[in-house]
Design a protein around this motif. Structure first.
Motif, PDB file in Angstrom:
ATOM      1  N   ASP A 130       0.833  -1.207   0.000  1.00 27.12           N
ATOM      2  CA  ASP A 130       0.000   0.000   0.000  1.00 27.12           C
ATOM      3  C   ASP A 130       0.868   1.257   0.000  1.00 27.12           C
ATOM      4  OD1 ASP A 130      -2.233  -1.608   0.106  1.00 27.12           O
ATOM      5  OD2 ASP A 130      -2.522  -1.383   2.264  1.00 27.12           O
ATOM      6  N   GLU A 131       1.859   1.285   0.885  1.00 30.92           N
ATOM      7  CA  GLU A 131       2.724   2.462   0.970  1.00 30.92           C
ATOM      8  C   GLU A 131       3.538   2.644  -0.309  1.00 30.92           C
ATOM      9  OE1 GLU A 131       6.299   4.114   3.855  1.00 30.92           O
ATOM     10  OE2 GLU A 131       4.676   2.926   4.722  1.00 30.92           O
ATOM     11  N   PHE A 132       3.952   1.543  -0.909  1.00 33.12           N
ATOM     12  CA  PHE A 132       4.701   1.609  -2.162  1.00 33.12           C
ATOM     13  C   PHE A 132       3.870   2.286  -3.244  1.00 33.12           C
ATOM     14  CE2 PHE A 132       5.772  -0.356  -6.272  1.00 33.12           C
ATOM     15  CZ  PHE A 132       7.120  -0.027  -6.367  1.00 33.12           C
ATOM     16  N   PHE A 133       2.601   1.921  -3.346  1.00 37.13           N
ATOM     17  CA  PHE A 133       1.747   2.536  -4.367  1.00 37.13           C
ATOM     18  C   PHE A 133       1.498   4.010  -4.053  1.00 37.13           C
ATOM     19  CE2 PHE A 133       1.015  -1.609  -6.098  1.00 37.13           C
ATOM     20  CZ  PHE A 133       0.612  -1.386  -7.406  1.00 37.13           C
ATOM     21  N   MET A 134       1.270   4.324  -2.791  1.00 39.18           N
ATOM     22  CA  MET A 134       1.023   5.727  -2.434  1.00 39.18           C
ATOM     23  C   MET A 134       2.221   6.610  -2.748  1.00 39.18           C
ATOM     24  SD  MET A 134      -1.172   5.719   1.120  1.00 39.18           S
ATOM     25  CE  MET A 134      -0.227   4.489   2.009  1.00 39.18           C
ATOM     26  N   LYS A 135       3.416   6.129  -2.427  1.00 39.59           N
ATOM     27  CA  LYS A 135       4.619   6.956  -2.548  1.00 39.59           C
ATOM     28  C   LYS A 135       5.305   6.798  -3.892  1.00 39.59           C
ATOM     29  CE  LYS A 135       7.401   6.738   1.018  1.00 39.59           C
ATOM     30  NZ  LYS A 135       8.139   6.190   2.197  1.00 39.59           N
ATOM     31  N   ARG A 136       5.696   5.583  -4.234  1.00 37.45           N
ATOM     32  CA  ARG A 136       6.518   5.372  -5.416  1.00 37.45           C
ATOM     33  C   ARG A 136       5.692   5.394  -6.702  1.00 37.45           C
ATOM     34  NH1 ARG A 136      11.056   7.081  -4.807  1.00 37.45           N
ATOM     35  NH2 ARG A 136      11.604   5.980  -6.720  1.00 37.45           N
ATOM     36  N   ARG A 188      -4.752   6.274  -3.013  1.00 37.51           N
ATOM     37  CA  ARG A 188      -4.526   7.630  -3.522  1.00 37.51           C
ATOM     38  C   ARG A 188      -3.056   8.018  -3.406  1.00 37.51           C
ATOM     39  NH1 ARG A 188      -9.100  10.513  -4.604  1.00 37.51           N
ATOM     40  NH2 ARG A 188     -11.064   9.529  -3.956  1.00 37.51           N
ATOM     41  N   ASN A 189      -2.671   8.952  -4.238  1.00 40.17           N
ATOM     42  CA  ASN A 189      -1.289   9.425  -4.291  1.00 40.17           C
ATOM     43  C   ASN A 189      -0.934  10.168  -3.008  1.00 40.17           C
ATOM     44  OD1 ASN A 189       1.218  10.309  -5.038  1.00 40.17           O
ATOM     45  ND2 ASN A 189       0.567  11.310  -6.929  1.00 40.17           N
TER      46      ASN A 189
END
Length: 720
Positions: free
Chosen positions: A74-80, A254-255
């Motif tokens: 999840d964090e990877f998609f939000m950030k990277r 979301r971004n």
């Protein structure tokens, strides 16, 4: 080609000093020098998932590893992924270290993520659920419940769930609803009885409720049904007289990559608050849904959210594995790691001013969570806040956690009239809201709060205590690798140095002047400070090792940290390897280096350690030609070997000068380099190979080592 990442460092000195190593040249300019950061990170998350698959781990801990792998993604998609999509939207195409454009990287990410999602589902459905059933823990579908269980769950639903639900339909009078980041929703396709027109409605699955409902709380057998399934089975009550055609669980990501220029803002606090508001409405970068989706609903959501097919991910398992916490938190000790109580070292047995005397007598190096954080670092600040001889306390706070004892100590010190300065980093991603709250609380209590150096995120983990003593003012300092956070100190491995050495504390005094004032000091005597001198000093030390190797003297670099991506240091390491320097890197996450390449990095080995505790400590070693390896140079601190840490953040690295502490650091590094049970060796193509072993593992070893060391010290003191 050298492939063993656990080779003994002592071996590297054998006969190395008697002859010069053969130098094999290799071009150091092509994009093939480095691996992809995005793929490297996904490979790291696959190693985390492997801990969930590993039957040697306790069952409920395996469930937690599965949850962590999902949360990481999840964090990877939000950030990277969010950042890559923003690059494409803005028409900028900076290439990665391995020469890929943002679009190429996104394609590579999708190719890696889809198999990982299948692996997560297989782990959950085919491995963990059957294993849980053997322990009388059953995760059931609605159809698998008995009639009595269905009755119990329906009563629970009517009393606790139904009043909380808010169905939101979409029609000319009701616009498409806002859907928050990572919230699980139930999409419902409806129609009126006498109409063929399809309508969409959204139900948010409330996170305030347990996501798995125990069907018979009094039963000795644990039987659960998911909240999502219960809501789905009772949709008719939410849409009376309507025809429910289909229902599909989905989730949006979301971004979280900021595009706001905070450095030009007149008020940084206000700018961060605005960014948090905007993040709630940021563009969607991923839509996840369960199997057998409603094609009409998928098309509807894609149009409303402006998504492409590449943004859609079908999950064969759960949408959010963190929902399984209600299962992994069950009070079943036999299915969890054996509890461990951190050791309190003798120096920190002292109460009150006696603690300062212990630090003044000798530097203290604490290794968390094996040695107690609460009884050392937390105690150091607490006693400083209470001691009438302490005149000032200065600290940097990056992620401090909720209900922090450090905040309470700083407030207490300020109320007693001490000068208290606290740098609160507002831009600590995903902790901004918490840090804003604590910054306000500190300011309201009389603490001098600053928000760091303009243009730079302050990531250093430092504290300074100024005390009035008989011979004059004496400074005490703590420099660590981890945050001043009691919660994470129980699960992260970190190192912290407490010292009263003037050569160190004088630099720390100057460092806080740099943080709170406008000091442009650039000649720190002992500290490595980013972005002032850290990069140049690290690069110079790497080149010095290369010179030692070329001259036939002992040369060895050991670097332990979280992630690696700094091209200039990478090239310097390759050059050092070519000249004969032995290089061992212990890198938990992604590593852009390619070890074991003939003529380029034959003497380089990269190991990743994954296990019970999250490897977070940063420990650096340079042999510097020393005959006895312990006479080499050791450093700890806050920085990884990443471009952002060395050039775009404020970081602090401190040398270990005490001989006994050097021996402790050397012992720690030896244990990591010899590790088999929790270690993965990095291959030259960026993939990893698990070392096959049934050893007890590095974390268990470090627990035993800490207890043994404390026992020996106690017995020695008792004998004396």
């Amino acid at each position: 080609m050298v492939t063993s990442s656990a080779s003994s460092p002592k071996r590297t000195s054998k006969k190395k000093s008697s002859r010069k190593p053969k130098v094999v040249e290799h071009p150091l300019s092509s994009e093939s020098l480095f691996t992809s950061r995005e793929t490297g990170w996904l490979n790291f998350n696959r190693r985390v998932l492997a801990e969930a698959e590993d039957a040697r781990n306790p069952l409920l801990e395996r469930l937690k590893f599965l949850s962590i792998s999902g949360s990481n993604l999840d964090e990877f998609f939000m950030k990277r992924v969010g950042g890559l999509k923003r690059h494409i939207a803005y028409g900028v195409s900076p290439k990665s270290a391995d020469g890929k454009t943002p679009l190429m990287q996104l394609q590579e990410v999708r190719q890696s993520v889809i198999p990982m999602l299948k692996d997560q589902a297989n782990c959950f459905n085919k491995v963990l659920k059957p294993a849980l059933e053997k322990e009388n823990i059953h995760l059931l579908a609605w159809k698998d419940l008995t009639e009595k269980e269905k009755e119990n769950v329906k009563k629970y639903y009517a009393r606790n769930v139904f009043p909380v639900l808010t169905p939101l339909s979409v029609d000319p009078g009701h616009p498409f609803p806002f859907i928050s980041n990572l919230s699980v929703s139930l999409g419902v396709t409806l129609k009126y009885p006498n109409s063929e027109e399809k309508l969409f409605a959204r139900l948010k699955v409330p996170k305030v409720l347990p996501q798995w409902i125990r069907t018979e709380p009094e039963s000795p057998i644990f039987r659960f049904v998911s909240l999502q399934e219960v809501i789905k089975e009772n949709l008719a009550d939410l849409f009376p007289s309507m025809q429910v055609l289909d229902a599909m669980v989905f989730r949006l990501t979301r971004n979280a990559d900021s595009d706001q220029d905070q450095e030009d803002a007149e008020d940084l606090l206000e700018a961060i608050e605005e960014e948090l508001r905007q993040r709630r409405f940021a563009e969607v970068v991923r839509l996840e849904h369960g199997p057998n989706p409603d094609p009409w609903m998928i098309k509807f959501l894609m149009e409303e959210l402006e998504l492409t097919e590449d943004d859609i991910y079908e999950l064969p398992g759960e949408l959010d594995y963190t929902d399984l916490s209600v299962i992994s938190d069950l009070a079943l000790p036999k299915l969890k790691f054996e509890p461990y109580s951190p050791v309190v070292t003798p120096a920190f047995m002292e109460e009150g001013p006696g603690l300062f005397n212990a630090i003044k007598m000798a530097d203290q190096l604490v290794h968390h969570p094996f040695e107690s954080f609460s009884a050392s670092v937390e105690k150091f600040i607490r006693i400083a806040s209470e001691d009438p001889k302490v005149l000032a306390i200065k600290m940097t706070l990056y992620r401090t956690g909720d209900n922090s004892p450090f905040i309470r100590s700083l407030i207490r010190a300020a109320e007693q009239g001490k000068q208290v300065v606290c740098l609160v980093e507002l831009k600590a991603r995903f902790d901004e809201e918490r840090n804003i709250y604590w910054a306000t609380e500190l300011e309201n209590s009389g603490v001098h709060v600053v928000y760091g150096v303009v243009g730079l995120k302050t990531h250093a983990k430092t504290a300074l205590v100024v005390r009035q003593e008989q011979e004059g003012l004496r400074c005490y300092a703590h420099i660590g690798t981890g945050n001043f956070n009691v919660t994470t100190s129980r699960f992260y491995t970190d190192l912290g140095l407490l010292t009263a050495r003037e050569e160190i504390t004088n630099d720390i005094v100057e460092f806080f002047h740099y943080l709170t004032g406008r000091s442009l000091k650039n000649n720190y005597q002992h500290l490595l400070i980013a972005p002032v001198n850290m990069f140049t000093k690290f690069k110079a030390m790497i080149e010095r090792e290369a010179d030692h190797a070329k001259a036939g003297r002992p040369a060895h670099i050991i670097a332990k940290f979280n992630n690696f991506e700094e091209n200039d240091l990478g090239v310097a390491l390759y050059a050092a390897s070519q000249k004969g320097t032995e290089i061992d890197m212990i890198v938990r996450g992604f590593c852009a280096i390619r070890p074991g390449v003939a003529g380029m990095s034959e003497r380089m080995r990269v190991t990743s350690i994954i296990g019970r505790y999250l490897e977070h400590s940063r420990l650096f070693y340079f042999r510097n030609g020393a005959t006895d390896p312990v006479d080499g140079e050791f450093f700890i601190g806050s920085a990884d070997w990443m471009y952002r840490n060395l050039h775009a953040r404020v970081e602090a690295i401190v040398p270990i000068l005490d001989r006994a502490l050097k021996e402790k650091c050397w012992e720690i590094l030896q244990l990591y380099l010899k590790e088999q049970r929790q270690a993965w060796s990095m291959n030259s193509d960026g993939t990893y190979t698990k070392k096959a072993s049934n050893d007890i593992g590095i974390h268990q070893t470090l627990m035993q080592t800490a207890k043994s060391r404390a026992k020996v010290t106690e017995e020695t003191e008792h004998t004396e």
